[in-house]
Design a protein around this motif. Structure first.
Motif, PDB file in Angstrom:
ATOM      1  N   LYS A 150       0.835  -1.198   0.000  1.00  0.00           N
ATOM      2  CA  LYS A 150       0.000   0.000   0.000  1.00  0.00           C
ATOM      3  C   LYS A 150       0.872   1.251   0.000  1.00  0.00           C
ATOM      4  N   GLY A 151       0.642   2.113  -1.001  1.00  0.00           N
ATOM      5  CA  GLY A 151       1.380   3.360  -1.096  1.00  0.00           C
ATOM      6  C   GLY A 151       0.504   4.561  -0.791  1.00  0.00           C
ATOM      7  N   ASP A 152       0.347   5.438  -1.776  1.00  0.00           N
ATOM      8  CA  ASP A 152      -0.477   6.649  -1.624  1.00  0.00           C
ATOM      9  C   ASP A 152       0.023   7.550  -0.510  1.00  0.00           C
ATOM     10  N   ARG A 153       1.345   7.598  -0.338  1.00  0.00           N
ATOM     11  CA  ARG A 153       1.931   8.455   0.701  1.00  0.00           C
ATOM     12  C   ARG A 153       2.908   9.444   0.050  1.00  0.00           C
ATOM     13  N   GLU A 154       2.436  10.139  -0.960  1.00  0.00           N
ATOM     14  CA  GLU A 154       3.303  11.005  -1.743  1.00  0.00           C
ATOM     15  C   GLU A 154       3.592  12.334  -1.056  1.00  0.00           C
ATOM     16  N   GLN A 155       4.835  12.738  -1.124  1.00  0.00           N
ATOM     17  CA  GLN A 155       5.231  14.112  -0.824  1.00  0.00           C
ATOM     18  C   GLN A 155       6.148  14.557  -1.957  1.00  0.00           C
ATOM     19  N   GLN A 156       5.962  15.804  -2.414  1.00  0.00           N
ATOM     20  CA  GLN A 156       6.732  16.313  -3.539  1.00  0.00           C
ATOM     21  C   GLN A 156       7.411  17.617  -3.172  1.00  0.00           C
ATOM     22  N   PHE A 157       8.579  17.832  -3.806  1.00  0.00           N
ATOM     23  CA  PHE A 157       9.410  18.985  -3.492  1.00  0.00           C
ATOM     24  C   PHE A 157      10.045  19.536  -4.764  1.00  0.00           C
ATOM     25  N   TYR A 158      10.272  20.846  -4.784  1.00  0.00           N
ATOM     26  CA  TYR A 158      11.259  21.418  -5.683  1.00  0.00           C
ATOM     27  C   TYR A 158      12.615  21.349  -4.975  1.00  0.00           C
ATOM     28  N   LEU A 159      13.682  21.364  -5.744  1.00  0.00           N
ATOM     29  CA  LEU A 159      15.021  21.390  -5.170  1.00  0.00           C
ATOM     30  C   LEU A 159      15.548  22.823  -5.175  1.00  0.00           C
ATOM     31  N   TRP A 160      16.472  23.120  -4.293  1.00  0.00           N
ATOM     32  CA  TRP A 160      17.012  24.468  -4.147  1.00  0.00           C
ATOM     33  C   TRP A 160      18.286  24.642  -4.960  1.00  0.00           C
ATOM     34  N   PHE A 161      18.481  23.789  -5.964  1.00  0.00           N
ATOM     35  CA  PHE A 161      19.637  23.844  -6.845  1.00  0.00           C
ATOM     36  C   PHE A 161      19.244  23.163  -8.156  1.00  0.00           C
ATOM     37  N   ASP A 162      20.076  23.311  -9.164  1.00  0.00           N
ATOM     38  CA  ASP A 162      19.859  22.640 -10.447  1.00  0.00           C
ATOM     39  C   ASP A 162      20.490  21.242 -10.366  1.00  0.00           C
ATOM     40  N   PRO A 163      19.687  20.182 -10.321  1.00  0.00           N
ATOM     41  CA  PRO A 163      20.234  18.836 -10.125  1.00  0.00           C
ATOM     42  C   PRO A 163      20.873  18.242 -11.370  1.00  0.00           C
ATOM     43  N   THR A 164      20.905  19.023 -12.460  1.00  0.00           N
ATOM     44  CA  THR A 164      21.514  18.528 -13.700  1.00  0.00           C
ATOM     45  C   THR A 164      22.931  19.045 -13.909  1.00  0.00           C
TER      46      THR A 164
END
Length: 287
Positions: free
Chosen positions: A127-141
């Motif tokens: 069982k999932g449905d435990r999402e949290q989402q974020f922007y990052l404070w830097f360019d990850p590329t």
């Protein structure tokens, strides 16, 4: 002569320091198996660097040779640059079977100039449905950054460059299953998910930009290896000092950093989504 002698003494010490620094990262040849991609996953630099690529025909992926039951897992990633819309770079732990446990980092691609979304999730007994989402404070590329999972009997802590971004606590006391019975392998994959990954699937993968490539280095697992039904952490072969992470908690400074991330960079939290859970938020959200 005295200066020369000192130099001769210091040289082996410096060489040792250099070798210890290089040894921080695990060896991909020794620690992982490429599992799919028909040559699109490549291990280079004598096992110190791994790249995954995606084109219109296929993505690619790898998995750890070992299974773990608790651990402090670090991996440095550099994500797909430029227009990566529709792509997903996944880095996660997962157990086998239909009632699996799973700890997810997923990096959702973007249009050039737009930020990546870091998507996290927890599965317990399928069982999932435990999402949290974020922007990052830097360019990850642009550079490699360290993405870590601390998984011990008390909680799971997601961290980026040593900064905690999410904590999932053991809430078995109120009936929420915790990830403490099923050993998990480490997996990673780069794949096309343009049906949902970027703006809910509105932005499709631009295959003229392919192949898309993500890179990995400096894997490190201070963890309990699971083998033949037993854990290396209970076999007597590991010292208590090396397993301090098994009881590690967030200190005051880390709590402050966690609050900073949640205030400034969290863009979705299932524990505040009353529209999604009209009958009441999941039990662990109250813990």
């Amino acid at each position: 002569m005295a200066i020369l002698c000192k130099a001769m003494i210091l040289l082996p010490i410096l060489q040792l320091a250099i070798s210890l620094t290089a040894a921080y990262g695990g060896n991909f040849n020794q620690d992982f198996d490429v599992t799919w991609g028909d040559g699109r996953a490549k291990i280079m630099n004598y096992g110190q660097l791994l790249t995954l690529s995606l084109d219109k025909a296929s993505g690619s992926g790898f998995q750890s040779k070992n299974e773990y039951l608790f651990g402090k897992i670090d991996m440095q990633l550099k994500l797909v640059p430029g227009n990566s819309a529709g792509t997903v770079t996944a880095y996660y732990l997962k157990s086998a079977g239909s009632n699996w446990d799973e700890i997810d980092f997923e990096f959702l691609g973007n249009l050039s100039g737009d930020p990546y979304i870091l998507h996290t999730n927890i599965f317990t007994q399928g069982k999932g449905d435990r999402e949290q989402q974020f922007y990052l404070w830097f360019d990850p590329t642009r550079n490699f950054h360290t993405y870590s999972i601390l998984w011990n009997p008390q909680h799971i802590i997601f961290s980026v460059d040593g900064r905690p971004i999410r904590v999932f606590k053991n809430a078995e006391a109120i009936g929420v299953p915790f990830l403490n019975k099923q050993p998990m392998r480490i997996y990673s994959s780069l794949w096309n998910a343009d049906d949902w990954a970027t703006r809910g699937g509105l932005i499709k993968t631009d295959w003229t930009k392919a192949p898309f490539t993500a890179a990995y280095r400096n894997f490190n697992a201070n963890a309990c290896v699971w083998s033949s039904g037993s854990s290396s952490c209970t076999s007597g072969s590991s010292s208590s000092s090396s397993n301090a992470w098994l009881t590690q908690e967030l200190d005051v400074t880390n709590h402050r950093m966690l609050r900073w991330v949640r205030k400034n960079y969290m863009i979705y939290n299932y524990c505040t989504d009353l529209k999604r859970f009209p009958q009441g938020l999941p039990a662990e959200c109250k813990f």
